[in-house]
Design an enzyme around this catalytic site. Structure first.
Site, short mmCIF file in Angstrom:
data_model
loop_
_atom_site.label_atom_id
_atom_site.label_comp_id
_atom_site.label_asym_id
_atom_site.label_seq_id
_atom_site.Cartn_x
_atom_site.Cartn_y
_atom_site.Cartn_z
N GLU A 53 0.93 -1.37 -0.12
CA GLU A 53 -0.01 0.00 -0.06
C GLU A 53 0.87 1.33 0.09
O GLU A 53 0.67 2.25 -0.74
CB GLU A 53 -1.05 -0.03 1.06
CG GLU A 53 -1.90 -1.03 1.33
CD GLU A 53 -1.40 -2.23 2.00
OE1 GLU A 53 -2.24 -3.02 2.97
OE2 GLU A 53 -0.28 -2.63 1.85
N ARG A 190 14.05 -22.48 -5.59
CA ARG A 190 14.82 -22.35 -4.33
C ARG A 190 14.79 -20.95 -4.12
O ARG A 190 14.87 -20.54 -2.80
CB ARG A 190 16.18 -22.84 -4.61
CG ARG A 190 16.33 -24.52 -4.68
CD ARG A 190 17.65 -24.92 -4.94
NE ARG A 190 18.06 -26.27 -5.11
CZ ARG A 190 19.15 -26.90 -5.22
NH1 ARG A 190 20.19 -26.08 -5.65
NH2 ARG A 190 19.25 -28.25 -5.38
N THR A 202 21.72 -37.58 1.86
CA THR A 202 21.67 -36.99 0.51
C THR A 202 22.99 -36.15 0.80
O THR A 202 23.58 -35.89 -0.41
CB THR A 202 20.44 -35.98 0.51
OG1 THR A 202 19.38 -36.76 0.33
CG2 THR A 202 20.76 -35.11 -0.82
N LEU A 210 22.97 -26.80 -2.58
CA LEU A 210 21.56 -26.25 -2.15
C LEU A 210 21.26 -24.64 -2.38
O LEU A 210 20.73 -24.14 -1.90
CB LEU A 210 21.06 -26.48 -0.98
CG LEU A 210 21.06 -28.08 -0.50
CD1 LEU A 210 20.55 -28.21 0.91
CD2 LEU A 210 20.42 -28.83 -1.74
N GLU A 290 13.85 -31.73 -0.38
CA GLU A 290 14.55 -31.89 -1.52
C GLU A 290 14.89 -33.52 -1.40
O GLU A 290 15.64 -34.10 -2.32
CB GLU A 290 15.65 -31.25 -1.87
CG GLU A 290 15.19 -29.97 -2.76
CD GLU A 290 16.14 -29.61 -4.00
OE1 GLU A 290 17.18 -30.13 -4.05
OE2 GLU A 290 15.81 -28.59 -4.62
N GLY A 292 16.40 -36.89 1.09
CA GLY A 292 16.09 -38.00 0.20
C GLY A 292 15.08 -38.91 0.51
O GLY A 292 14.11 -38.06 1.14
#
Length: 348
Positions: A53, A190, A202, A210, A290, A292
């Site tokens: 606004e 991401r 992972t 990442l 993400e 595993g």
């Protein structure tokens, strides 16, 4: 489509410019109309900056027209002091007579107070225009405040024969299932979400960073599950490119991994819930899971997910780690070159 709906639709459209930067604030869109013509627009600035606004009102060249205008906004204007003053006070101070709101703000600090303040000061307020579309647009914000947890997005890539990882590999790096365009899209996602979470295996198997290196935007906060603090400090997820939070069973003050949080990994089917509580306490309103497979399945089994984004590549592994088991409502399906992307919802 009515006139009100047309302008609220425009509010939603411009609000998407704040995706990834306004977090954890809602990405609000605002349009100011005079004599059936848009004379001002604005969306939420990066966190700590102006609300939609404020930006819309400031963009109006002839400020005297505000007293004869209608302000459209996706979410109820705030009525409390935070990092910025109340937007409802600014609207009143500028004498804007007509306010059209997509949906009420359910946050306890607002929850109708902004509407009441506007009405008490002579504004005509219309509520609930394209309400469902506005609620869907503000899904992260509403999930965080109504369910007291972040908006949870599951994401994985699977082979044409239903595996997300091969049985074995020689190096600690990803084995790509999808093409470059699909991977770039993941980096865009991401940049749009506040955090990204992966499990210990992972990190060990893929050593991911990442980050959003294939897209322009802010790196998400990295959440790493490391029950026994066995991950190497030199793993890419612990580099300086973004903040990393390690969730473990017992923090170790001598460990060099910063930002450690403890949960009870032995507490059966509450692990995902505990993780969500940690993220909520840290004011994180959205997270991509993400991997595993075990981590993804944990959230699925506890029914703590809102969206699933599943890529299917053209390659086959024949054996390896099977894709997670879940049921959701298929929202869309599209081809990205030879890959197929399916989006599912858990909220219909």
């Amino acid at each position: 489509m009515t006139v009100h709906e047309t302008y609220i639709r425009r509010c939603i459209e411009i609000a998407k410019n704040a995706l990834g930067s306004a977090r954890p604030n809602p990405m609000v869109g605002c349009v100011i109309v005079h004599d059936n013509k848009i004379i001002g627009e604005g969306y939420t600035s990066a966190y700590g900056g102006n609300h939609a606004e404020v930006n819309a009102i400031a963009s109006v060249r002839e400020q005297t027209l505000l007293k004869e205008s209608t302000l459209y906004v996706t979410l109820e204007p705030c009525s409390h002091f935070g990092k910025t003053p109340p937007c409802s006070d600014l609207i009143i101070a500028n004498g804007i007579p007509n306010i059209v709101i997509g949906t009420m703000d359910t946050h306890s600090k607002v929850a109708g107070k902004g509407i009441l303040k506007l009405q008490s000061n002579g504004c005509k307020v219309t509520i609930g225009i394209l309400e469902e579309a506005c609620k869907a647009h503000h899904k992260r914000f509403f999930t965080f405040h109504n369910k007291k947890r972040p908006y949870v997005i599951l994401k994985w890539a699977e082979t044409n024969d239903g595996f997300i990882a091969p049985k074995s590999k020689k190096e600690a790096k990803p084995v790509w299932i999808t093409n470059n365009l699909s991977r770039q899209l993941v980096h865009k996602w991401r940049a749009e979400e506040q955090a990204i979470l992966i499990g210990t295996n992972t990190v060990v198997q893929d050593n991911p960073s990442l980050t959003v290196r294939d897209w322009t935007g802010q790196n998400p906060i990295r959440i790493v599950l490391d029950k026994d603090l066995r991950l190497d400090d030199n793993a890419s997820v612990f580099n300086a490119e973004s903040e990393t939070i390690t969730i473990c069973s017992k923090p170790n003050a001598e460990n060099s991994k910063a930002h450690m949080e403890a949960i009870d990994f032995e507490a059966g089917n509450t692990i995902a819930s505990q993780i969500c509580n940690v993220l909520y306490d840290r004011n994180i309103n959205s997270v991509i899971i993400e991997g595993g497979a075990k981590t993804l399945q944990t959230f699925i089994d506890e029914d703590l997910w809102d969206e699933a984004r599943v890529f299917t590549g053209s390659i086959k592994f024949y054996e390896g780690t099977k894709t997670p088991h879940f049921s959701g409502h298929l929202i869309s399906e599209e081809k990205i070159l030879e890959d197929t992307l399916r989006l599912y919802s858990n909220n219909l």
